[in-house]
Design a protein around this motif. Structure first.
Motif, short mmCIF file in Angstrom:
data_model
loop_
_atom_site.label_atom_id
_atom_site.label_comp_id
_atom_site.label_asym_id
_atom_site.label_seq_id
_atom_site.Cartn_x
_atom_site.Cartn_y
_atom_site.Cartn_z
N GLY A 103 -9.30 -2.51 0.86
CA GLY A 103 -11.11 -2.60 1.25
C GLY A 103 -11.16 -3.59 2.00
O GLY A 103 -10.30 -4.08 2.39
N ARG A 104 -12.67 -3.13 2.94
CA ARG A 104 -12.86 -3.32 4.26
C ARG A 104 -13.54 -4.71 3.89
O ARG A 104 -14.27 -4.89 3.24
N GLY A 105 -12.67 -6.16 5.34
CA GLY A 105 -13.85 -6.71 5.40
C GLY A 105 -13.46 -8.06 4.79
O GLY A 105 -13.85 -8.62 4.42
N ALA A 115 1.69 -7.43 3.80
CA ALA A 115 2.70 -6.91 3.27
C ALA A 115 3.06 -5.87 2.20
O ALA A 115 4.63 -5.34 2.71
N PHE A 116 2.71 -4.44 2.81
CA PHE A 116 2.56 -3.67 1.52
C PHE A 116 3.17 -3.16 3.00
O PHE A 116 4.49 -1.84 2.45
N GLN A 117 2.72 -3.14 4.25
CA GLN A 117 3.60 -2.25 5.72
C GLN A 117 4.72 -2.76 5.59
O GLN A 117 5.36 -1.60 6.09
N GLN A 118 5.28 -3.89 5.08
CA GLN A 118 5.90 -4.27 5.66
C GLN A 118 6.97 -4.70 4.27
O GLN A 118 8.37 -4.56 4.31
N SER A 119 7.01 -3.62 3.84
CA SER A 119 7.90 -3.61 1.78
C SER A 119 9.08 -2.45 2.07
O SER A 119 9.67 -2.57 0.62
N GLY A 120 8.96 -1.49 3.05
CA GLY A 120 9.80 -0.77 3.20
C GLY A 120 9.44 0.03 2.19
O GLY A 120 10.56 1.49 3.18
N ALA A 121 8.36 0.90 2.53
CA ALA A 121 7.61 2.16 2.12
C ALA A 121 7.33 2.70 3.13
O ALA A 121 7.37 2.73 3.86
N ASP A 122 7.56 4.35 2.16
CA ASP A 122 6.75 4.91 3.41
C ASP A 122 5.44 4.83 3.04
O ASP A 122 4.26 5.73 1.49
N TRP A 123 4.47 4.58 3.57
CA TRP A 123 3.11 3.66 2.95
C TRP A 123 1.90 5.18 4.04
O TRP A 123 2.18 4.83 5.12
N THR A 124 0.86 4.61 3.26
CA THR A 124 -0.34 4.72 3.29
C THR A 124 -1.15 3.93 2.80
O THR A 124 -1.36 4.11 1.71
N ILE A 125 -2.48 3.49 4.14
CA ILE A 125 -3.53 2.24 3.00
C ILE A 125 -4.61 3.30 3.33
O ILE A 125 -4.86 4.57 3.88
N VAL A 126 -5.61 3.24 2.15
CA VAL A 126 -6.68 3.95 2.62
C VAL A 126 -7.45 2.40 2.10
O VAL A 126 -7.59 2.53 0.83
N ARG A 127 -8.67 2.14 3.02
CA ARG A 127 -9.19 1.12 2.79
C ARG A 127 -10.63 1.64 2.84
O ARG A 127 -11.93 2.35 4.50
N ALA A 128 -11.25 1.20 1.78
CA ALA A 128 -12.72 1.54 1.77
C ALA A 128 -13.99 0.65 1.79
O ALA A 128 -13.58 -0.52 1.44
N SER A 129 -14.85 1.42 1.89
CA SER A 129 -16.68 0.98 1.54
C SER A 129 -16.57 0.46 0.33
O SER A 129 -15.58 1.27 -0.56
N TRP A 130 -17.70 -0.09 0.52
CA TRP A 130 -18.34 0.13 -1.36
C TRP A 130 -18.84 1.69 -1.01
O TRP A 130 -19.42 2.18 -1.47
N PHE A 131 -18.10 1.33 -2.89
CA PHE A 131 -18.28 2.56 -3.57
C PHE A 131 -20.03 3.32 -3.76
O PHE A 131 -20.70 1.88 -4.85
#
Length: 286
Positions: A103-105, A115-131
Protein backbone atom coordinates in the motif's frame (compact mmCIF):
# COMPACT_ATOMS: atom_id res chain seq x y z
CA UNK A 1 2.54 -12.94 -24.30
CA UNK A 2 4.96 -14.55 -21.88
CA UNK A 3 8.71 -14.47 -22.25
CA UNK A 4 10.62 -17.50 -23.45
CA UNK A 5 12.17 -17.97 -20.02
CA UNK A 6 8.89 -17.64 -18.11
CA UNK A 7 8.21 -20.09 -15.33
CA UNK A 8 6.61 -23.39 -16.26
CA UNK A 9 2.85 -23.66 -16.03
CA UNK A 10 2.93 -27.32 -14.87
CA UNK A 11 2.67 -26.48 -11.17
CA UNK A 12 -0.04 -24.29 -9.64
CA UNK A 13 0.37 -20.70 -8.47
CA UNK A 14 -0.67 -20.04 -4.89
CA UNK A 15 -2.92 -17.02 -4.41
CA UNK A 16 -2.85 -16.02 -0.75
CA UNK A 17 -6.13 -14.21 -0.20
CA UNK A 18 -7.59 -15.86 -3.26
CA UNK A 19 -11.17 -14.90 -2.36
CA UNK A 20 -10.40 -11.19 -1.82
CA UNK A 21 -10.83 -8.21 -4.13
CA UNK A 22 -7.60 -8.69 -6.07
CA UNK A 23 -7.00 -12.38 -5.37
CA UNK A 24 -10.15 -13.66 -7.01
CA UNK A 25 -9.53 -11.44 -10.02
CA UNK A 26 -5.98 -12.75 -10.36
CA UNK A 27 -7.31 -16.31 -10.14
CA UNK A 28 -9.77 -15.59 -12.95
CA UNK A 29 -7.03 -14.21 -15.18
CA UNK A 30 -4.67 -17.10 -14.59
CA UNK A 31 -7.44 -19.64 -15.16
CA UNK A 32 -8.25 -17.92 -18.47
CA UNK A 33 -4.61 -18.54 -19.46
CA UNK A 34 -4.92 -22.20 -18.40
CA UNK A 35 -2.52 -21.61 -15.52
CA UNK A 36 -3.47 -23.83 -12.56
CA UNK A 37 -4.10 -21.97 -9.30
CA UNK A 38 -4.35 -22.86 -5.64
CA UNK A 39 -6.60 -20.60 -3.56
CA UNK A 40 -4.98 -19.71 -0.25
CA UNK A 41 -7.82 -19.08 2.19
CA UNK A 42 -9.32 -20.58 5.32
CA UNK A 43 -11.82 -22.39 3.10
CA UNK A 44 -9.15 -23.52 0.63
CA UNK A 45 -7.82 -27.03 0.15
CA UNK A 46 -5.41 -27.14 1.85
CA UNK A 47 -6.59 -24.35 4.13
CA UNK A 48 -4.41 -21.28 4.64
CA UNK A 49 -4.58 -19.00 7.67
CA UNK A 50 -2.15 -16.16 8.40
CA UNK A 51 -2.72 -16.74 12.13
CA UNK A 52 -1.85 -20.44 11.95
CA UNK A 53 1.68 -20.96 10.67
CA UNK A 54 1.09 -24.72 10.52
CA UNK A 55 -1.06 -24.07 7.43
CA UNK A 56 1.65 -22.23 5.51
CA UNK A 57 3.85 -25.10 4.35
CA UNK A 58 1.00 -27.34 3.10
CA UNK A 59 -0.29 -24.39 1.05
CA UNK A 60 3.17 -23.87 -0.45
CA UNK A 61 3.79 -27.54 -1.17
CA UNK A 62 4.18 -28.17 -4.90
CA UNK A 63 3.53 -24.63 -6.12
CA UNK A 64 5.88 -22.69 -8.39
CA UNK A 65 4.98 -19.12 -7.41
CA UNK A 66 2.78 -17.17 -5.03
CA UNK A 67 0.79 -13.93 -4.90
CA UNK A 68 0.77 -12.58 -1.35
CA UNK A 69 -1.92 -10.35 0.10
CA UNK A 70 -1.84 -9.89 3.86
CA UNK A 71 -5.06 -9.91 5.90
CA UNK A 72 -6.47 -7.67 7.21
CA UNK A 73 -3.94 -5.22 5.74
CA UNK A 74 -0.20 -4.98 5.32
CA UNK A 75 -0.29 -1.68 7.24
CA UNK A 76 -1.14 -3.24 10.60
CA UNK A 77 1.55 -3.72 13.27
CA UNK A 78 3.27 -7.09 12.97
CA UNK A 79 2.60 -7.48 9.25
CA UNK A 80 6.28 -7.03 8.39
CA UNK A 81 7.44 -9.93 10.53
CA UNK A 82 4.67 -12.21 9.31
CA UNK A 83 5.17 -11.44 5.61
CA UNK A 84 8.94 -11.84 5.98
CA UNK A 85 8.53 -15.20 7.72
CA UNK A 86 6.20 -16.47 4.99
CA UNK A 87 8.46 -15.25 2.17
CA UNK A 88 11.52 -16.90 3.71
CA UNK A 89 9.60 -20.14 4.26
CA UNK A 90 8.54 -20.09 0.61
CA UNK A 91 12.08 -19.49 -0.63
CA UNK A 92 13.51 -22.15 1.68
CA UNK A 93 11.06 -24.62 0.18
CA UNK A 94 11.82 -23.83 -3.43
CA UNK A 95 9.11 -21.24 -4.14
CA UNK A 96 11.24 -18.26 -5.15
CA UNK A 97 8.83 -16.41 -7.44
CA UNK A 98 6.78 -14.16 -5.18
CA UNK A 99 4.55 -11.13 -5.86
CA UNK A 100 3.49 -8.91 -2.95
CA UNK A 101 0.55 -6.50 -2.77
CA UNK A 102 1.51 -3.40 -0.79
CA UNK A 103 0.00 0.00 0.00
CA UNK A 104 1.05 3.58 -0.69
CA UNK A 105 2.11 5.88 2.11
CA UNK A 106 1.87 3.22 4.82
CA UNK A 107 4.98 3.00 7.00
CA UNK A 108 4.43 -0.61 8.02
CA UNK A 109 3.83 -1.57 4.39
CA UNK A 110 7.12 -0.04 3.33
CA UNK A 111 8.94 -1.93 6.08
CA UNK A 112 7.30 -5.12 4.84
CA UNK A 113 8.46 -4.32 1.30
CA UNK A 114 12.07 -4.02 2.44
CA UNK A 115 11.94 -7.31 4.33
CA UNK A 116 10.29 -8.95 1.33
CA UNK A 117 13.04 -7.70 -0.99
CA UNK A 118 15.67 -9.15 1.34
CA UNK A 119 14.01 -12.57 1.62
CA UNK A 120 15.94 -14.16 -1.23
CA UNK A 121 12.86 -14.29 -3.46
CA UNK A 122 12.60 -13.41 -7.13
CA UNK A 123 10.26 -10.63 -6.12
CA UNK A 124 7.81 -8.16 -7.60
CA UNK A 125 5.97 -5.57 -5.50
CA UNK A 126 2.67 -3.99 -6.53
CA UNK A 127 2.15 -0.88 -4.36
CA UNK A 128 -1.46 0.17 -4.80
CA UNK A 129 -3.47 3.31 -4.13
CA UNK A 130 -6.99 3.20 -2.66
CA UNK A 131 -9.17 0.61 -4.44
CA UNK A 132 -12.11 1.96 -6.44
CA UNK A 133 -13.92 -1.24 -5.45
CA UNK A 134 -14.02 -0.09 -1.82
CA UNK A 135 -17.10 1.87 -2.85
CA UNK A 136 -18.89 -1.27 -4.01
CA UNK A 137 -17.38 -4.25 -2.20
CA UNK A 138 -17.68 -4.27 1.58
CA UNK A 139 -16.01 -1.18 3.03
CA UNK A 140 -18.27 1.68 1.94
CA UNK A 141 -21.14 -0.06 0.18
CA UNK A 142 -23.58 0.19 3.10
CA UNK A 143 -23.05 3.95 3.33
CA UNK A 144 -23.55 4.40 -0.41
CA UNK A 145 -26.79 2.42 -0.22
CA UNK A 146 -27.92 4.50 2.76
CA UNK A 147 -27.36 7.69 0.75
CA UNK A 148 -24.63 9.23 2.87
CA UNK A 149 -20.90 8.55 3.04
CA UNK A 150 -19.31 10.20 6.09
CA UNK A 151 -15.52 10.08 6.46
CA UNK A 152 -12.82 12.18 8.16
CA UNK A 153 -11.34 13.19 4.81
CA UNK A 154 -11.66 16.64 3.27
CA UNK A 155 -10.48 17.93 -0.09
CA UNK A 156 -7.66 15.45 -0.49
CA UNK A 157 -7.22 13.94 -3.94
CA UNK A 158 -6.80 10.18 -4.25
CA UNK A 159 -5.94 8.40 -7.55
CA UNK A 160 -8.36 5.49 -7.05
CA UNK A 161 -7.07 2.30 -8.71
CA UNK A 162 -9.36 -0.27 -10.30
CA UNK A 163 -8.79 -3.70 -8.74
CA UNK A 164 -8.94 -5.12 -12.26
CA UNK A 165 -5.80 -3.17 -13.14
CA UNK A 166 -4.05 -4.53 -10.07
CA UNK A 167 -5.07 -8.04 -11.10
CA UNK A 168 -3.77 -7.50 -14.64
CA UNK A 169 -0.39 -6.35 -13.29
CA UNK A 170 -0.16 -9.22 -10.81
CA UNK A 171 -1.12 -11.85 -13.38
CA UNK A 172 1.52 -10.48 -15.75
CA UNK A 173 4.14 -10.49 -12.99
CA UNK A 174 3.36 -14.08 -12.04
CA UNK A 175 3.69 -15.37 -15.61
CA UNK A 176 6.53 -13.30 -17.11
CA UNK A 177 10.04 -13.18 -15.69
CA UNK A 178 10.70 -9.66 -16.98
CA UNK A 179 8.82 -8.31 -13.96
CA UNK A 180 11.29 -9.79 -11.46
CA UNK A 181 12.84 -7.10 -9.28
CA UNK A 182 10.24 -4.47 -10.23
CA UNK A 183 8.28 -2.27 -7.82
CA UNK A 184 5.14 -1.08 -9.57
CA UNK A 185 3.34 1.79 -7.85
CA UNK A 186 -0.11 1.64 -9.38
CA UNK A 187 -2.74 4.39 -9.38
CA UNK A 188 -5.67 5.52 -11.47
CA UNK A 189 -5.13 8.23 -14.10
CA UNK A 190 -6.57 11.19 -12.14
CA UNK A 191 -7.04 12.56 -8.65
CA UNK A 192 -10.53 12.72 -7.12
CA UNK A 193 -11.69 13.71 -3.67
CA UNK A 194 -14.08 11.38 -1.89
CA UNK A 195 -16.77 13.97 -2.55
CA UNK A 196 -15.93 13.85 -6.29
CA UNK A 197 -16.09 10.05 -6.30
CA UNK A 198 -19.39 9.98 -4.42
CA UNK A 199 -20.87 12.52 -6.84
CA UNK A 200 -19.86 10.39 -9.85
CA UNK A 201 -21.55 7.36 -8.32
CA UNK A 202 -24.69 9.36 -7.48
CA UNK A 203 -24.88 10.67 -11.03
CA UNK A 204 -24.47 7.20 -12.53
CA UNK A 205 -27.23 5.62 -10.44
CA UNK A 206 -29.43 8.76 -10.45
CA UNK A 207 -29.71 8.81 -6.66
CA UNK A 208 -29.09 11.43 -4.02
CA UNK A 209 -25.90 10.30 -2.28
CA UNK A 210 -24.19 12.86 -0.05
CA UNK A 211 -20.60 13.01 1.05
CA UNK A 212 -20.04 14.47 4.51
CA UNK A 213 -16.71 15.31 6.13
CA UNK A 214 -16.67 14.39 9.82
CA UNK A 215 -14.06 14.72 12.54
CA UNK A 216 -11.66 11.89 13.41
CA UNK A 217 -13.39 11.71 16.80
CA UNK A 218 -16.80 11.21 15.18
CA UNK A 219 -15.31 8.56 12.91
CA UNK A 220 -13.74 6.71 15.85
CA UNK A 221 -17.05 6.81 17.74
CA UNK A 222 -18.84 5.31 14.77
CA UNK A 223 -16.31 2.50 14.49
CA UNK A 224 -16.63 1.75 18.21
CA UNK A 225 -20.40 1.43 17.85
CA UNK A 226 -19.93 -1.18 15.13
CA UNK A 227 -17.97 -3.36 17.59
CA UNK A 228 -15.21 -4.06 15.11
CA UNK A 229 -12.05 -5.90 16.21
CA UNK A 230 -9.45 -3.49 17.69
CA UNK A 231 -6.95 -4.15 14.88
CA UNK A 232 -9.55 -3.20 12.25
CA UNK A 233 -10.47 -0.03 14.15
CA UNK A 234 -6.79 0.91 14.35
CA UNK A 235 -6.27 0.18 10.67
CA UNK A 236 -9.25 2.26 9.53
CA UNK A 237 -8.24 5.13 11.80
CA UNK A 238 -4.74 5.13 10.31
CA UNK A 239 -5.96 4.90 6.73
CA UNK A 240 -8.45 7.75 7.02
CA UNK A 241 -6.62 10.09 9.38
CA UNK A 242 -2.99 9.55 8.39
CA UNK A 243 -2.58 7.89 4.99
CA UNK A 244 -5.28 10.11 3.47
CA UNK A 245 -3.54 13.30 4.60
CA UNK A 246 -2.33 14.32 1.14
CA UNK A 247 0.85 12.25 1.10
CA UNK A 248 -0.50 10.18 -1.82
CA UNK A 249 -1.89 13.12 -3.79
CA UNK A 250 0.03 12.32 -6.97
CA UNK A 251 -0.13 9.89 -9.88
CA UNK A 252 2.24 6.99 -10.52
CA UNK A 253 3.04 5.07 -13.71
CA UNK A 254 3.07 1.47 -12.50
CA UNK A 255 0.23 0.23 -14.71
CA UNK A 256 1.80 1.84 -17.78
CA UNK A 257 5.24 0.38 -17.02
CA UNK A 258 3.93 -3.10 -16.31
CA UNK A 259 1.30 -3.41 -19.04
CA UNK A 260 2.14 -0.77 -21.64
CA UNK A 261 -1.27 0.86 -21.32
CA UNK A 262 -3.00 3.52 -19.25
CA UNK A 263 -4.93 2.52 -16.12
CA UNK A 264 -8.72 2.43 -16.18
CA UNK A 265 -10.42 5.68 -15.24
CA UNK A 266 -12.71 5.87 -12.20
CA UNK A 267 -15.61 6.71 -14.49
CA UNK A 268 -15.14 3.36 -16.27
CA UNK A 269 -15.37 1.59 -12.92
CA UNK A 270 -18.47 3.59 -11.96
CA UNK A 271 -20.36 2.84 -15.18
CA UNK A 272 -19.42 -0.84 -15.09
CA UNK A 273 -20.39 -1.20 -11.43
CA UNK A 274 -23.61 0.80 -11.72
CA UNK A 275 -24.75 -1.62 -14.42
CA UNK A 276 -24.58 -4.51 -11.92
CA UNK A 277 -27.25 -2.92 -9.72
CA UNK A 278 -25.12 -3.17 -6.58
CA UNK A 279 -25.57 0.53 -5.73
CA UNK A 280 -29.34 0.27 -6.17
CA UNK A 281 -29.65 -2.58 -3.69
CA UNK A 282 -30.54 -5.00 -6.48
CA UNK A 283 -27.39 -7.08 -6.29
CA UNK A 284 -25.07 -7.93 -3.41
CA UNK A 285 -21.91 -7.69 -5.50
CA UNK A 286 -20.29 -7.96 -8.87
Amino acid sequence: MTSSNSISTAKPILIVGGTGKTGRRVAQRLAAQNVPVRIGSRSGNPAFDWEDRNTWLPALDGVKAAYITYYPDIAIPGATQTVEAFARLAVDNGVKRLVLLSGRGEHEAQRAETAFQQSGADWTIVRASWFAQNFSENVMLASILAGELALPVGDVGEPFIDANDIADVVAAALTDDRHIGELYEVTGPRLLTFADATAEIASAVKRDIRYVTITPEQFAQGLAQEQLPPEIVGLLNELFTQVLDGRNEYLADGVQRALGRAPRDFSHYVQETAATGVWSGISEGQ
